[in-house]
Design a protein around this motif. Structure first.
Motif, mmCIF file in Angstrom:
data_model
loop_
_atom_site.group_PDB
_atom_site.id
_atom_site.type_symbol
_atom_site.label_atom_id
_atom_site.label_comp_id
_atom_site.label_asym_id
_atom_site.label_seq_id
_atom_site.Cartn_x
_atom_site.Cartn_y
_atom_site.Cartn_z
ATOM 1 N N GLY A 129 24.433 11.743 20.886
ATOM 2 C CA GLY A 129 23.920 11.325 22.310
ATOM 3 C C GLY A 129 24.569 10.244 23.078
ATOM 4 O O GLY A 129 24.244 10.076 24.125
ATOM 5 N N ALA B 152 28.084 15.272 29.675
ATOM 6 C CA ALA B 152 28.383 16.095 28.365
ATOM 7 C C ALA B 152 28.047 14.942 27.543
ATOM 8 O O ALA B 152 28.731 13.828 27.647
ATOM 9 N N GLU B 153 27.280 15.202 26.248
ATOM 10 C CA GLU B 153 26.842 14.210 25.015
ATOM 11 C C GLU B 153 27.621 14.516 23.797
ATOM 12 O O GLU B 153 27.352 15.780 23.774
ATOM 13 N N ASP B 154 27.964 13.868 23.063
ATOM 14 C CA ASP B 154 28.279 14.359 21.610
ATOM 15 C C ASP B 154 27.133 14.366 20.664
ATOM 16 O O ASP B 154 25.884 14.094 21.163
ATOM 17 N N ALA B 155 27.263 14.805 19.407
ATOM 18 C CA ALA B 155 25.833 14.888 18.745
ATOM 19 C C ALA B 155 25.319 13.620 18.471
ATOM 20 O O ALA B 155 24.010 13.820 18.081
ATOM 21 N N MET C 262 28.178 20.090 21.364
ATOM 22 C CA MET C 262 28.179 19.512 22.504
ATOM 23 C C MET C 262 27.232 19.812 23.550
ATOM 24 O O MET C 262 26.975 20.887 23.615
ATOM 25 N N ASN C 263 26.331 18.906 24.163
ATOM 26 C CA ASN C 263 25.337 19.220 24.727
ATOM 27 C C ASN C 263 25.644 18.742 26.239
ATOM 28 O O ASN C 263 26.305 17.571 26.476
ATOM 29 N N ILE C 264 25.563 19.584 27.450
ATOM 30 C CA ILE C 264 25.749 19.503 28.651
ATOM 31 C C ILE C 264 24.386 19.645 29.425
ATOM 32 O O ILE C 264 23.577 20.650 29.352
ATOM 33 N N ARG C 265 24.146 18.593 30.147
ATOM 34 C CA ARG C 265 22.849 18.565 30.893
ATOM 35 C C ARG C 265 22.713 17.953 32.275
ATOM 36 O O ARG C 265 23.854 17.155 32.316
ATOM 37 N N ARG D 88 33.236 23.412 32.081
ATOM 38 C CA ARG D 88 31.739 23.609 32.222
ATOM 39 C C ARG D 88 30.904 22.593 33.030
ATOM 40 O O ARG D 88 29.928 23.100 33.838
#
Length: 160
Positions: free
Chosen positions: A50, A45-48, A1-4, A96
């Motif tokens: 994107g 938040a994006e999944d694997a 999980m990517n948070i940006r 988060r």
């Protein structure tokens, strides 16, 4: 999980997440205004692959804005909307997202507190805000939502 940080190209994914989960929806102009005016305090938040699976959309306010509990010249943040797709809940994503937004409000804009509104019936969100993040109920706003439901107006004091 990517948070940006959220970007303009994320707007359709953020809006889709909002439409799936929440009865309070905003037009594209509203979303764009927030991202362009306060680009440092809204996150996704994006999944694997994107895909946007959650977001927090926030703004900055002062005494002259909607929050009548602020002191004169007191800058504060306000969370307009936060949502995480149902299949991604209970993974700490909302926590988060909120912590990143709160930190940015404090460091970038020197906010003294964060405010938000939550449906009185939304026990899960109230638990997150109060029990996990430390928000307190400032007041109850009667018939705040379009369907007549009351809102809890909540606040969190930010560290200096």
């Amino acid at each position: 999980m990517n948070i940006r940080l959220a970007r303009i190209e994320d707007l359709t994914g953020m809006q889709a997440t909002n439409l799936i989960n929440l009865p309070e929806n905003y037009n594209l102009k509203f979303w764009m205004y927030h991202l362009l005016t306060w680009p440092q305090i809204s996150f996704v938040a994006e999944d694997a692959k994107g895909r946007i699976v959650g977001y927090v959309l926030a703004k900055m306010d002062g005494k002259d804005d909607m929050d009548d509990t602020a002191e004169p010249n007191e800058t504060h943040g306000h969370v307009n909307s936060i949502s995480v797709l149902r299949t991604y809940r209970r993974l700490g994503i909302a926590r988060r997202l909120m912590l990143l937004s709160q930190e940015a409000m404090s460091t970038v804009y020197k906010a003294t507190f964060v405010s938000l509104h939550v449906r009185k019936s939304n026990k899960a969100a109230i638990g997150l805000y109060r029990d996990t993040l430390g928000f307190e109920v400032a007041k109850v706003e009667k018939k705040y939502y379009g369907d007549g439901e009351d809102a809890l107006s909540m606040r969190l004091k930010l560290d200096d």
